[in-house]
Every structure is written in structure tokens, then in C-alpha cells.
Enzyme design. Structure first.
Site, short mmCIF file in Angstrom:
data_model
loop_
_atom_site.label_atom_id
_atom_site.label_comp_id
_atom_site.label_asym_id
_atom_site.label_seq_id
_atom_site.Cartn_x
_atom_site.Cartn_y
_atom_site.Cartn_z
N CYS A 10 0.82 -1.21 0.00
CA CYS A 10 0.00 0.00 0.00
C CYS A 10 0.85 1.26 0.00
O CYS A 10 0.45 2.30 -0.53
CB CYS A 10 -0.99 0.02 1.16
SG CYS A 10 -0.23 -0.05 2.79
N HIS B 118 -1.40 1.20 7.77
CA HIS B 118 -1.92 1.19 6.41
C HIS B 118 -1.83 2.58 5.81
O HIS B 118 -2.15 3.57 6.47
CB HIS B 118 -3.38 0.71 6.45
CG HIS B 118 -3.98 0.54 5.10
ND1 HIS B 118 -3.40 -0.22 4.11
CD2 HIS B 118 -5.12 1.04 4.56
CE1 HIS B 118 -4.16 -0.18 3.04
NE2 HIS B 118 -5.21 0.57 3.28
#
Lengths: 434, 168
Positions: free
Chosen positions: A70, A365
Site C-alpha cells: 500500500c 496502512h
């Protein structure tokens, strides 16, 4: 340019249209005959209406997470929508054919970046897997004896480094110190920092200039409070809210160098206590600000992430942080600048992308937000959703991307930056294609 | 009348000098303050209003998000994306690995490639962990590796000695 034929398993189509149909529709859109531009209210179509897909901005497409990638996806999204930078690739700035012929080297990172651009702007809306790019990137970093970046910021730096290295036009190994490099990384992202070191004994100042790709900012929190372990009450937190401008103030504040950092003064002919002050000599077209949320204490041998909220503006005026302003302030010139200064046009910026991080150091994240045609989109790997700007304002920013206001206005209104060479067809590369 | 002794003299001196100092300090403060007040009052600094507006918008945004009734926007549960699509947690597109030509699921591609290319990230981690973070001229040295993670979860290493970034 080599035409990669689209190798797709039988029966797979994008939506209910063939690629050809979608390309024709896209060209119509570009030429203005198109179905709908900004004003969606004229047409009522349901979410399932696939024609609606062409009404969304170009290049808006999810990126599949290939396994903890990510960080890479977020940086790619920011670069894919960076003005001027994206125009370079979309207008064939890097000629892959020519490159392969000349280098005879199957490895060209920029060719692979080019391929990502083509895929993302092809009109396809299902998430793209940047697998080929990842492969190329790891081969490249292996060559540099770097290990893979897990940090979005480091990845960003390394990427632009790589582009600069490949495209260095000024000559062998020039790192931008000599003649001005004209590679796209330099043109778009590089600015110039000025560093003044003043001897506290005699006042002699020495000045150096360093190019920068981005500015890493320390959070403007009251350090002593944190160290003493005082827990800020809710009220205190609001009063002491960290702001981006506060961080920039901190960055350009004169800093007393510690007693172990005495620098040699040419005038005094000995090491003296010194004062150091940074300022910006030249602003880039795209200004990238990196918030140092990682705190490492050598003493305590621990690392932690600073989750503290940082307020950041959508419109940013960098004038107070320019070398000219800093110097004026230093010499006591307080005459208020009533404007009309030409250089001010180039110090006003508009935000276009934010990379945010949530979670801890160990498991977190990255999500990016991009602003296209005045609408904010959240890019969470494969998921592209529309969000209100309040979501962006309240997010925990890690990297913030600003573009010069003049370019921002152009990019938003003018669609002519899209590729318009008549015979050009956009094909999706073979590997990693959806 | 008694002659003022040494102590009285020095205390008188320090009184007078601090009086002068406060006077000077007051002049400076009034000078700057009245200028700022004038600028603010007459709206001469366009930036001031803009900055206030930005701060206000940020505060409003945070308040909105803190409100529990608005939770649907901020949590990570997506129903459909803007194109009407849904996506699984692990990307399920399948393609061939460029290195070994095997068919790999997208969401597992990176870990596969790591082994496939023999990059030995775990081995590298042990090597670099021992190097210190400071002392290196290269701002982007990978020496600050303390928070590198074995399984590749996203993390980030800052550099503690830089105030600005510089050339590569």
C-alpha cells in the site's frame, strides 16, 4: 512505438463495452463533444450505468495491493496525478521504443513507470496490478544495493532518484550540482534550500545551497511537555494544535547548534557556537512536504510513531519561508509587504494529494487522497471512493503534495494536456494487465 | 540626612536600569503590536483571513468526524467504489510471474516475488540492523532500520538528523 497486443482470456471485457468503444468515447470526451463533463446533474444515471465510468476523471483507477504494497500504491497515486509530471509521461516524454533500442538493456525503470501511466490512463476502471513495475523496481533496487522501501517517503525519494539517474542529461554522474539537470524529476520536484550558519561570536555568516526533493518537517509540538510525560488535556491539545505553518516556522527558525556541533568560523579562525537558519531559495513546481511522524530515541532505544493531528491548509502561501523574506526579517526590515511583488505568484500553492498513514509502526496502512476537478477521491489500494474534503482535512497526513497555484488552475480547467496525437492508440501492457 | 551606602546605591542603580529596560521593551512591544493591529483591523494582510478560514475548516472537519452519527464515512468498510465495483480483501486477479512464469494471485505476488527473486529480505534485515543511523552523510541512508519489519508490513523510517531533505 511497439504495440502490445492485448492478451486477455476469451470473454473478458471491461464492463459491457469493448476497448475500442471506450476509446472512441474518451476521444469524444476530450474534443468536447462528450457526454458529460463536470455537470453530472444534467444526466441522471445509476451507479450501475457503465457509461458513467467515462465521466470520472482520467487516470482514476484503483491499484491492487500485491502484499503489503500500500505504501507503493499511495505514492504511485500521488505521482500519477502530479501536474506536469503526469503530462510528461502521457505525452510520450519517455519514448520506450527509442529507449530499448539505445540502451539494449531490458531494464528501464522509467519505461515501466511509463507503462503504469498508460495502463492507469487507458480508460480501464478495474483495479490495476502494478506487478511489472514492482518487479522492475526490485531489480533496480537490487542493483543499487538498497533494500526494499516499506516507507512511502523513502520510496518516493528513491523513485525520483532513479528517474534522475536514468535521465541525467547534464552528463556523467552529475548530481545536480553543476549544470542544471533537466530530467523530469528535477523539473517538477526539485527546489533549492539555503542554509545560513552564523558564528555567534563575530556574526560572520556562511551560506550554502542544497537542492531538495521534498522538505521533511518536524512536528511543532512543545517538546519539553512531551518529554516530561505530561498528558495534554483535551483543551490544551486544541490550544497547542500543530499546524503545517507552525512546522514550517520551526523549519525556518534560527537554531542554536549544540555545544558538540561547534563549527569552524573563518573570521575567528576557530570553532565557535553557531546559529543555523534554513530558508527556501527556489520553490519547485510541485512542493512535497513530509511529516516526520517517526520518532527514534537513541537514549531510550525505542521508536514510536507520533499520531498527533497536524492541521494543514489547502491553499498554502510559502512567501514567509522564502530566503528573501527570512533575510528581510533577520535584518529587521519590518516594512509590511503590501503585495504587488511578482515573486509572490510563484509562492502560492494548491494541494492536490495527501498520503496518510493510520495504525502503528508495526502494522499500519497507507491511504492516499487525490483532488481531481475539485473533487476529492480516496485511493485505498483497489478502492476508489469519493469523499468530502472534510475527511481529508481531518486525516492524519504523512506526505502532502502542493502544486503552484497557476499550474493548478490550468490543470483543472484545461483538458488539452491529454494526449492528442492522432494516430496514437493506448494499449495495455501484457503483464499485470487486468 | 544619611549618606546612601553601597547597597542602597547598587539597588538604586539596578532599579533605574530596569526601569529603562522596561521602557525600551514597552516601546518595542507597542510598536510591533500597533502595526499588527492596524494590519489586522484594515484587512491589509489577505493571508490572515485565509489562514483563519483554513483553521476553521479543519476544526469543523474534525468535529464532524468526531460525531458518532457520521461514522459511516470514516471507517474502512466499503460497499461499492465509485465505479460500482467491489473488491475482495486479497486481490484475486491472476497473472504470470515475470521471473518464474508461474500463475500467481495478485494479492500474494509480492511475497512470492521476494522468494522467487531470492532477495532474502530477512537476511538483509539482520545485516543492516547493526549499522547506526547517524554518522552517514547520505540522508537517505537505510541505516535507520530499527523499524524494519520481517513480514513487510508498512512502516517507515525517518531520519533523525535532517532538518531539510537534500539532493540524492
Amino acid at each position: 512505438m511497439a504495440k502490445h497486443s492485448m492478451v486477455l482470456p476469451q470473454g473478458v471485457v471491461f464492463g459491457n463495452e469493448s476497448i475500442g468503444q471506450r476509446l472512441i468515447k474518451r476521444r469524444r470526451l476530450v474534443s468536447g463533444i462528450g457526454l458529460c463533463l463536470n455537470d453530472k446533474s444534467k444526466f441522471s444515471f445509476s451507479v450501475k450505468d457503465l457509461r458513467g465510468k467515462s465521466c470520472f476523471p482520467e487516470g482514476l483507477r484503483g491499484l491492487n495491493n500485491l502484499g503489503s504494497t500500500c505504501f507503493m500504491n499511495c505514492m504511485l497515486q500521488a505521482l500519477l496525478h502530479a501536474p506536469i509530471f503526469k503530462d510528461y509521461f502521457l505525452s510520450d516524454g519517455h519514448d520506450s521504443e527509442d529507449c530499448k533500442r539505445r540502451t539494449m538493456d531490458r531494464l528501464c525503470l522509467i519505461c515501466d513507470i511509463n507503462a503504469v501511466f498508460l495502463a492507469m490512463y487507458s480508460g480501464g476502471r478495474t483495479p490495476y496490478s502494478p506487478a511489472r513495475f514492482l518487479y522492475s523496481w526490485w531489480q533496480h533496487s537490487a542493483n543499487l544495493a538498497n533494500y526494499e522501501q516499506q516507507d512511502a517517503h523513502e520510496f518516493f525519494i528513491a523513485m525520483l532518484d532513479a528517474i534522475h539517474e536514468k535521465e541525467d542529461i547534464t552528463g556523467k554522474g552529475s548530481k545536480g550540482n553543476g549544470g542544471e539537470c533537466q530530467c523530469i524529476a528535477h523539473k517538477v520536484f526539485y527546489g533549492l534550500l539555503r542554509s545560513d550558519v552564523t558564528c555567534m561570536a563575530c556574526g560572520f555568516t556562511s551560506t550554502t545551497y542544497d537542492p531538495f526533493l521534498d522538505i521533511s518537517l518536524n512536528l511543532d509540538i512543545n517538546i519539553s511537555l512531551v518529554e516530561k510525560g505530561k498528558k495534554l488535556t483535551k483543551q490544551n491539545e486544541d490550544d497547542n494544535m500543530s499546524t503545517l505553518l507552525g512546522c514550517l516556522d520551526l523549519f525556518t527558525r534560527p537554531e542554536k547548534l549544540g555545544p558538540d556541533q561547534k563549527l569552524y568560523c573563518q573570521n575567528c579562525q576557530e570553532r565557535q557556537n553557531s546559529l543555523k537558519q534554513m530558508s527556501i531559495r527556489k520553490l519547485p513546481l510541485v512542493l512535497t512536504l513530509h511529516v516526520k511522524r517517526f520518532e527514534h530515541s537513541f537514549v531510550k532505544k525505542l521508536s514510536r510513531k507520533i499520531d498527533r493531528y497536524l492541521q494543514f491548509p489547502f491553499s498554502l502561501d510559502m512567501t514567509p519561508y522564502l530566503s528573501s523574506s527570512i533575510l528581510r526579517a533577520r535584518y529587521g526590515n519590518r516594512i509590511f509587504n503590501f503585495g504587488g511583488d511578482e515573486s509572490e505568484t510563484f509562492s502560492k500553492f494548491e494541494i492536490f494529494a495527501v498520503v496518510t498513514h493510520s495504525g502503528t509502526l508495526e502494522s499500519g496502512h497507507y491511504v492516499s487522497f487525490v483532488r481531481l476537478r475539485k473533487q476529492w477521491y480516496r485511493c485505498d489500494d483497489a478502492w476508489i471512493t469519493e469523499v468530502d474534503e472534510a475527511i481529508v482535512r481531518a486525516s492524519q497526513c504523512y506526505m502532502i503534495f502542493y502544486v503552484q497555484k497557476t499550474l493548478f488552475n490550468n490543470a483543472n480547467e484545461d483538458l488539452s494536456h491529454l494526449p492528442n496525437s492522432p494516430g496514437r492508440e493506448v494499449f495495455i501492457p501484457i503483464a499485470g494487465c487486468c | 540626612m544619611s549618606v546612601p551606602d553601597e547597597e542602597d546605591l547598587t539597588s538604586l542603580q539596578s532599579q533605574i536600569s530596569s526601569h529603562f529596560f522596561c521602557d525600551l521593551l514597552d516601546s518595542v512591544i507597542v510598536d510591533v503590536a500597533s502595526e499588527c493591529h492596524r494590519i489586522a483591523k484594515l484587512g491589509l494582510d489577505a493571508n490572515l483571513d485565509e489562514e483563519d478560514e483554513e483553521l476553521k475548516l479543519s476544526a469543523q472537519a474534525r468535529a464532524r468526524l468526531a460525531d458518532p452519527s457520521n461514522s459511516n464515512e470514516s471507517n474502512g468498510k466499503y460497499v461499492v467504489d465509485i465505479f460500482g465495483q467491489t473488491h475482495p480483501t486479497v486481490a484475486n486477479e491472476i497473472f504470470d510471474c515475470m521471473n518464474c512464469n508461474r500463475s500467481i494471485v495478485a494479492g500474494k505476488f509480492a511475497p512470492h516475488l521476494e522468494k522467487c527473486m531470492g532477495k532474502g529480505r530477512k537476511a538483509r534485515l539482520k545485516v543492516t540492523r547493526s549499522s547506526s543511523g547517524s554518522g552517514s552523510q547520505n540522508r537517505y541512508s537505510r541505516g535507520s532500520s530499527v523499524n524494519r519489519l520481517a513480514n513487510g508490513n508498512p512502516s517507515f523510517a525517518g531520519n533523525e538528523h535532517s532538518i531539510g531533505s537534500s539532493q540524492p
